[in-house]
Design a protein around this motif. Sequence first.
Motif, short mmCIF file in Angstrom:
data_model
loop_
_atom_site.label_atom_id
_atom_site.label_comp_id
_atom_site.label_asym_id
_atom_site.label_seq_id
_atom_site.Cartn_x
_atom_site.Cartn_y
_atom_site.Cartn_z
N VAL A 153 0.83 -1.21 0.00
CA VAL A 153 0.00 0.00 0.00
C VAL A 153 0.87 1.26 0.00
CG1 VAL A 153 -1.65 1.34 1.35
CG2 VAL A 153 -1.95 -1.14 1.10
N ILE A 154 0.54 2.18 -0.90
CA ILE A 154 1.24 3.47 -0.98
C ILE A 154 0.51 4.54 -0.18
CG2 ILE A 154 2.03 5.31 -2.53
CD1 ILE A 154 2.19 3.16 -4.74
N ILE A 155 -0.78 4.67 -0.39
CA ILE A 155 -1.59 5.71 0.27
C ILE A 155 -3.03 5.24 0.32
CG2 ILE A 155 -1.86 6.97 -1.92
CD1 ILE A 155 -2.02 9.58 -0.31
N GLN A 156 -3.74 5.62 1.40
CA GLN A 156 -5.15 5.29 1.53
C GLN A 156 -5.92 6.52 1.99
OE1 GLN A 156 -4.68 1.72 4.15
NE2 GLN A 156 -5.78 0.63 2.53
N ALA A 157 -7.19 6.57 1.58
CA ALA A 157 -8.10 7.62 2.03
C ALA A 157 -9.35 6.95 2.57
CB ALA A 157 -8.44 8.57 0.89
N ALA A 158 -9.80 7.40 3.73
CA ALA A 158 -10.96 6.80 4.38
C ALA A 158 -12.11 7.79 4.45
CB ALA A 158 -10.59 6.35 5.79
N ASP A 192 10.95 10.16 -6.77
CA ASP A 192 11.76 9.05 -6.25
C ASP A 192 11.78 9.04 -4.73
OD1 ASP A 192 13.32 6.77 -6.49
OD2 ASP A 192 15.20 7.89 -6.49
N ARG A 193 10.61 9.20 -4.14
CA ARG A 193 10.52 9.29 -2.68
C ARG A 193 9.96 8.03 -2.03
NH1 ARG A 193 7.19 14.54 -1.62
NH2 ARG A 193 7.34 13.75 0.52
N LEU A 194 9.62 7.01 -2.82
CA LEU A 194 9.05 5.79 -2.26
C LEU A 194 10.06 4.66 -2.26
CD1 LEU A 194 5.51 5.77 -3.92
CD2 LEU A 194 6.16 6.70 -1.69
N THR A 195 10.17 3.96 -1.14
CA THR A 195 10.96 2.74 -1.05
C THR A 195 10.07 1.65 -0.47
OG1 THR A 195 11.80 3.33 1.16
CG2 THR A 195 13.14 3.96 -0.76
N VAL A 196 10.30 0.42 -0.93
CA VAL A 196 9.46 -0.71 -0.51
C VAL A 196 10.31 -1.71 0.25
CG1 VAL A 196 7.87 -2.50 -1.27
CG2 VAL A 196 8.03 -0.37 -2.56
N ASP A 197 9.83 -2.07 1.44
CA ASP A 197 10.47 -3.08 2.28
C ASP A 197 9.42 -4.13 2.62
OD1 ASP A 197 11.97 -4.57 4.02
OD2 ASP A 197 11.95 -3.10 5.65
N LEU A 203 7.81 6.59 2.75
CA LEU A 203 7.82 7.86 2.02
C LEU A 203 8.93 8.75 2.57
CD1 LEU A 203 6.57 9.94 0.06
CD2 LEU A 203 5.00 10.59 1.91
N LYS A 204 9.89 9.10 1.71
CA LYS A 204 10.98 9.99 2.12
C LYS A 204 10.44 11.42 2.26
CE LYS A 204 14.25 7.30 -0.69
NZ LYS A 204 15.15 7.35 -1.87
N PRO A 205 11.01 12.19 3.15
CA PRO A 205 10.59 13.59 3.28
C PRO A 205 10.85 14.36 1.99
CG PRO A 205 11.92 12.91 5.16
CD PRO A 205 12.03 11.82 4.13
N SER A 206 10.03 15.35 1.76
CA SER A 206 10.19 16.18 0.58
C SER A 206 11.34 17.16 0.76
CB SER A 206 8.90 16.95 0.30
OG SER A 206 9.08 17.84 -0.79
N THR A 207 12.02 17.45 -0.32
CA THR A 207 13.06 18.48 -0.29
C THR A 207 12.46 19.86 -0.53
OG1 THR A 207 13.48 18.15 -2.66
CG2 THR A 207 14.84 16.89 -1.10
N ARG A 208 11.17 19.88 -0.84
CA ARG A 208 10.49 21.16 -1.05
C ARG A 208 9.79 21.58 0.24
NH1 ARG A 208 6.30 20.35 -5.37
NH2 ARG A 208 6.18 18.24 -4.53
N ASN A 209 9.52 22.86 0.35
CA ASN A 209 8.81 23.39 1.50
C ASN A 209 7.32 23.34 1.20
OD1 ASN A 209 8.13 24.63 3.90
ND2 ASN A 209 8.56 26.70 3.15
N LEU A 210 6.68 22.23 1.62
CA LEU A 210 5.28 22.02 1.28
C LEU A 210 4.39 22.18 2.50
CD1 LEU A 210 5.69 18.83 -0.93
CD2 LEU A 210 5.31 21.17 -1.71
#
Length: 234
Positions: A153-158, A192-197, A203-210
């Motif tokens: 699973v990458i992301i879910q919305a409920a 390229d912010r997702l890694t799977v284990d 999800l890696k932190p963003s390098t942008r100010n969001l």
Amino acid sequence: MPMPIAVLVSGGGSNLQAIIDRIEAGMLDAEIKVVVSNKADALGLTRAKNHHIPTRVLLHTEFDSRESFDEAMVQAIRESGVTPQGVVAMAGFMRMVTPVFLNAFKGRVVNIHPALLPSFPGVRGQSDAADYGVKIAGCTVHFVDEKMDHGAVIIQAAVPCQPGEGGDRLGSRILRLEHRVLPQALQWLAEDRLTVDGRFVHLKPSTRNLAIQPMADVDVETQALVWPPLEEGF
């Protein structure tokens, strides 16, 4: 350089439209190289053509096996210019894919499913949830593996469910969140912010100010909760 993607559709293509809209708004750093459908009358094909996106129709009924159909899809996608660094997004594509397809785009195939997996897999996710009487339903973006609606699973919305409401009414509220979480997942891949284990997607932190809202409702009408949180523009 924008991330090249192929989008697979079988029907209306509203999730395809959500992807197109985010790209055109400059929020999603991707380029749709081709839209592939297993149905010649899929509205998603018209949506693509309206935005001058190449399309391919491959009727699965004309192939003698799932593997041969998948081989044809792989060829069409590669010919479109989707590189190994690209992504294949299944956006309402009503076919299971085989290892022939998955091995060609290893770890780069994602799907949007209208239920909170692992609950209610299959083509009736919204209706099954409504009929079961659950209090919370939603949608899931996940990596695709050989099992139906099974990958990490990458992301879910409920969204909350109302007693006695049918699958169509529930599904319409879920769909609004599908249109947000699928482009968001694609943008994370583009960065390229997702890694799977195993089954865990990090999800890696963003390098942008969001600007993000860590555990906030993202839509007043649906009262939806999304995790990981949506980022600015999604």
